[in-house]
Design an enzyme around this catalytic site. Structure first.
Site, short mmCIF file in Angstrom:
data_model
loop_
_atom_site.label_atom_id
_atom_site.label_comp_id
_atom_site.label_asym_id
_atom_site.label_seq_id
_atom_site.Cartn_x
_atom_site.Cartn_y
_atom_site.Cartn_z
N ALA A 35 0.86 -1.19 0.00
CA ALA A 35 0.00 0.00 0.00
C ALA A 35 0.89 1.23 0.00
CB ALA A 35 -0.92 0.01 1.22
N LYS A 36 0.32 2.35 -0.33
CA LYS A 36 1.02 3.63 -0.24
C LYS A 36 -0.01 4.74 -0.22
CE LYS A 36 5.47 4.78 -0.18
NZ LYS A 36 6.52 4.01 0.49
#
Length: 435
Positions: A122-123
């Site tokens: 994720a980011k």
């Protein structure tokens, strides 16, 4: 800092990687295709991995210190959770875009798989210049972001961490905001926190430590004694600074370092232990003087004739435009995505090995995993244990990649992706597609 409307960053999407025209997402997808071509994988799985599972876009009204209100746009991209909860940083930067977050979330999927961590990628980020915010405004922005993301993050769902423009204090505010809304303290919702509220010793220096470890292993692989090696580090911050200091401690000669203001070069070596990191003293690098110190630009640092170049500042600094001018014998990526796909092709033609970011800077997510374990079990580790465990994990990953590179006769990047992609694809095969 008081509010100044004329100085506020635009909330319109920033032009991403304007010098190269290549977004993080485009680079990540090209790297995926190259690695997939080296494996006999189900094309349906590869197709799924081109896209994130979800991208949350939020608009964040924040009261400024002068009483006015600005609205900032934020994103949280969740790429793949087949191996475990999503994991990845939160950045505050004027250049944050949806595509950047998706591309970086893909890299996090590969990084976690390469390190065999039970996480997916994720980011996230907010399009804002953190330097234009006071501490109080930053806290309000962070707490509002946490509120808007409260349904998609959690200790068993998605665990953010610090990134560009954020730090341990930011994570403490996120943890507190999430905990207050849940009615109980949840230290495992984020990593990279201060130790006093559940952070792990060694987390801040971990990405730089892993860059140093990988550089040491690469020098040994190519038959260069570390005590005879010269190193140039672009980005003397939390990653590059810690890497430079550790390499110097191990006997390497760090001849050049830089920050956003410029670079310094000394062929006899720089006393990096004495020069404050950019985060500690923003002007320290360019203010440093010495009898043989030469002040240069960041771009010039990249073209120095050294044994190892460590680009540890921002993405896309090694491009087709400067790839032919690079004189380093080995490149070790400290930043996320510092090399465009075009530059990668040039380096392959020139036989310059590039050790990829998903291996070199994986110390951050690895110690984040250690921190998460400590939070879940409510039992802290010593710094010695953290560093010993990190050494074991990074060297183990290096050996797996090295074996792949030798057996398949591929680049270091492709070798690392093959290890990571194989694990992700196998997990998808066993879990299947539902419904």
């Amino acid at each position: 800092m008081s509010s100044d409307r004329s100085a506020r960053p635009s909330t319109e999407p920033a032009t991403e990687n304007a010098d190269t025209g290549e977004s993080a997402l485009e680079t990540a997808r090209q790297q995926l295709e190259r690695a997939a071509a080296a494996l006999d994988l189900d094309p349906d799985v590869v197709e799924r991995l081109h896209y994130p599972a979800r991208v949350q876009e939020v608009n964040l009204p924040v009261e400024r210190d002068d009483g006015s209100v600005d609205v900032f746009t934020g994103y949280r991209a969740q790429h793949d959770s087949v191996r475990g909860p999503y994991k990845g940083g939160i950045r505050f930067s004027p250049h944050v875009t949806r595509a950047e977050c998706v591309g970086l979330s893909m890299w996090m999927t590969w990084k976690c798989a390469l390190m065999d961590l039970p996480f997916g990628g994720a980011k996230g980020g907010v399009r804002v210049d953190p330097k234009a915010l006071s501490a109080a405004e930053t806290e309000r922005l962070t707490r509002r972001l946490t509120h808007e993301l409260r349904t998609v993050i959690g200790p068993m769902t998605d665990i953010p961490a610090p990134d560009m423009g954020t730090d341990s204090q930011t994570m403490a505010w996120m943890m507190d905001a999430y905990s207050m809304q849940n009615g109980e303290t949840e230290p495992g919702v984020v990593t990279g926190k201060p130790e006093v509220v559940g952070g792990s010793p060694g987390r801040e220096s971990a990405p730089g430590r892993s860059v140093a470890i990988v550089t040491r292993e690469a020098l040994e692989h190519y038959g260069v004694p570390i005590t005879e090696a010269t190193v140039a580090v672009q980005g003397y911050g939390s990653v590059g600074g810690h890497a430079a200091r550790l390499l110097s401690e191990w006997g390497a000669t760090v001849v050049a370092i830089s920050d956003v203001n410029g670079a310094i070069y000394d062929p006899t070596g720089l006393p990096v232990q004495e020069i404050p990191l950019h985060d500690e003293e923003p002007e320290a690098v360019t203010r440093f003087e010495g009898p043989s110190v030469d002040h240069r630009s960041n771009a010039a640092l990249l073209e120095l004739d050294v044994d190892v170049l460590v680009p540890a500042a921002i993405g896309n600094v090694l491009t087709e435009d400067n790839a032919d001018a690079i004189q380093a014998d080995v490149i070790v990526e400290g930043a996320n995505g510092p090399t465009t796909s075009g530059a990668d092709a040039v380096f392959r033609e020139r036989d310059i090995p590039v050790i990829p970011d998903i291996l070199a800077n994986a110390g951050g997510v690895t110690v984040s995993y250690f921190e998460w374990l400590q939070d879940i079990n409510r039992r802290s580790w010593s710094l010695e244990r953290v560093n010993e465990e990190l050494e074991t994990e990074i060297v183990g990953a290096w050996e797996r990649v090295r074996s792949n590179v030798a057996e398949r006769d591929v680049s270091w990047r492709t070798g690392a992706y093959v290890v990571a992609l194989s694990r992700v694809a196998e997990a998808h095969h066993h879990r299947g597609l539902w419904p």
